[in-house]
Design a protein around this motif. Sequence first.
Motif, short mmCIF file in Angstrom:
data_model
loop_
_atom_site.label_atom_id
_atom_site.label_comp_id
_atom_site.label_asym_id
_atom_site.label_seq_id
_atom_site.Cartn_x
_atom_site.Cartn_y
_atom_site.Cartn_z
N ASP A 140 0.81 -1.22 0.00
CA ASP A 140 0.00 0.00 0.00
C ASP A 140 0.84 1.27 0.00
OD1 ASP A 140 1.01 0.17 2.58
OD2 ASP A 140 -0.96 0.12 3.58
N GLY A 141 2.17 1.11 -0.06
CA GLY A 141 3.07 2.26 -0.08
C GLY A 141 3.46 2.77 1.28
N THR A 142 2.99 2.11 2.36
CA THR A 142 3.38 2.51 3.71
C THR A 142 4.16 1.41 4.42
OG1 THR A 142 1.40 1.65 4.85
CG2 THR A 142 1.25 3.86 3.89
N GLY A 143 4.39 0.28 3.72
CA GLY A 143 5.09 -0.85 4.33
C GLY A 143 4.16 -1.98 4.72
N ASN A 144 2.86 -1.82 4.42
CA ASN A 144 1.89 -2.87 4.72
C ASN A 144 1.49 -3.59 3.43
OD1 ASN A 144 1.89 -1.93 7.42
ND2 ASN A 144 0.35 -0.39 6.89
N PHE A 145 1.08 -4.85 3.57
CA PHE A 145 0.76 -5.67 2.40
C PHE A 145 -0.51 -6.48 2.66
CE2 PHE A 145 5.21 -4.78 2.18
CZ PHE A 145 5.51 -4.69 0.83
N THR A 146 -1.26 -6.74 1.57
CA THR A 146 -2.43 -7.61 1.62
C THR A 146 -2.38 -8.57 0.44
OG1 THR A 146 -3.74 -6.00 0.38
CG2 THR A 146 -3.90 -5.91 2.79
N ALA A 147 -2.96 -9.74 0.61
CA ALA A 147 -2.94 -10.75 -0.45
C ALA A 147 -3.78 -10.30 -1.64
CB ALA A 147 -3.45 -12.08 0.09
N ALA A 148 -3.29 -10.58 -2.86
CA ALA A 148 -4.06 -10.30 -4.07
C ALA A 148 -5.29 -11.19 -4.14
CB ALA A 148 -3.18 -10.52 -5.31
N ALA A 149 -6.26 -10.80 -4.97
CA ALA A 149 -7.55 -11.49 -5.01
C ALA A 149 -7.43 -12.97 -5.30
CB ALA A 149 -8.45 -10.81 -6.04
N THR A 150 -6.55 -13.35 -6.23
CA THR A 150 -6.43 -14.76 -6.61
C THR A 150 -5.29 -15.48 -5.90
OG1 THR A 150 -5.03 -14.22 -8.51
CG2 THR A 150 -7.42 -14.28 -8.87
N SER A 151 -4.65 -14.82 -4.95
CA SER A 151 -3.53 -15.42 -4.24
C SER A 151 -4.02 -16.47 -3.24
CB SER A 151 -2.74 -14.34 -3.50
OG SER A 151 -1.64 -14.87 -2.83
#
Length: 261
Positions: A140-151
């Motif tokens: 997200d550009g702040t150092g945080n991450f989330t799984a992609a839709a098909t991941s």
Amino acid sequence: MGVSVRWRGAIDARRCALLLASILALAAFGTEPVFAQGGDFGQPATSPEATGFAPNSVAVGDFNRDSRPDLAVANAASNDVTILLGDGSGNFTAAATSPEAAGEFPVSVVVGDFNGDSRPDLAVANINFGSGEVTILLGDGTGNFTAAATSPEGVGVDPVSVAVGDFNRDSRPDLAVANVGSGDVTILLGDGTGNFTAAATGLVAGGSSVTSVAVGDFNGDSRPDLAVAHYDGVTILLGDGSGNFTPAATSPEAAGNTQSP
């Protein structure tokens, strides 16, 4: 998170050999630092930096967009990725949501912009014993991450290395994944939104117990090719620009072997 019972019970002789080879290679060089002639290095104040259990791979990117390099560390035994934000002086602190969940037994991590938002994302190879997958984490550009839709994305058996390239020349990053269990390479073509589909030719032969894959233009045709390390040497796979690969004429190339580091 500790190592699961499933992990302890599922490693077969081939995977043990791979892990043993890695341990022997590290032991051969000892624990003393080695410096290039004329070079000098010192430990910054906070080194070593804490990560998860059994860190196995590290990649560099500017995850919070402050123009200072940060680190993503794949922790094999804790099933996550530690995000370490650099302060520009050699010191790092964990991002707010670190560690990030990254699938089962993550052993390789690479950085790329997989959804086209100019923010670095991560692709993480998960051994997931007896099968295999790649976890896509969008930043997200702040150092945080989330799984992609098909991941996660399905690959071959026991992926141990992942590399980024534009294999079908659509200006969207794709992935090449070396699978030690099935002895091949999975080519995943990105759609620019963080989702991937296997190339038309599916799995590409890599060699016996492949251990690493790298991208480069080895025949000078401006199309990315692959170099795949395995127990028998290095296989050179030449890309046709559509996501398909064929072995070079002299491939595989002789290299070292598993008997001597």
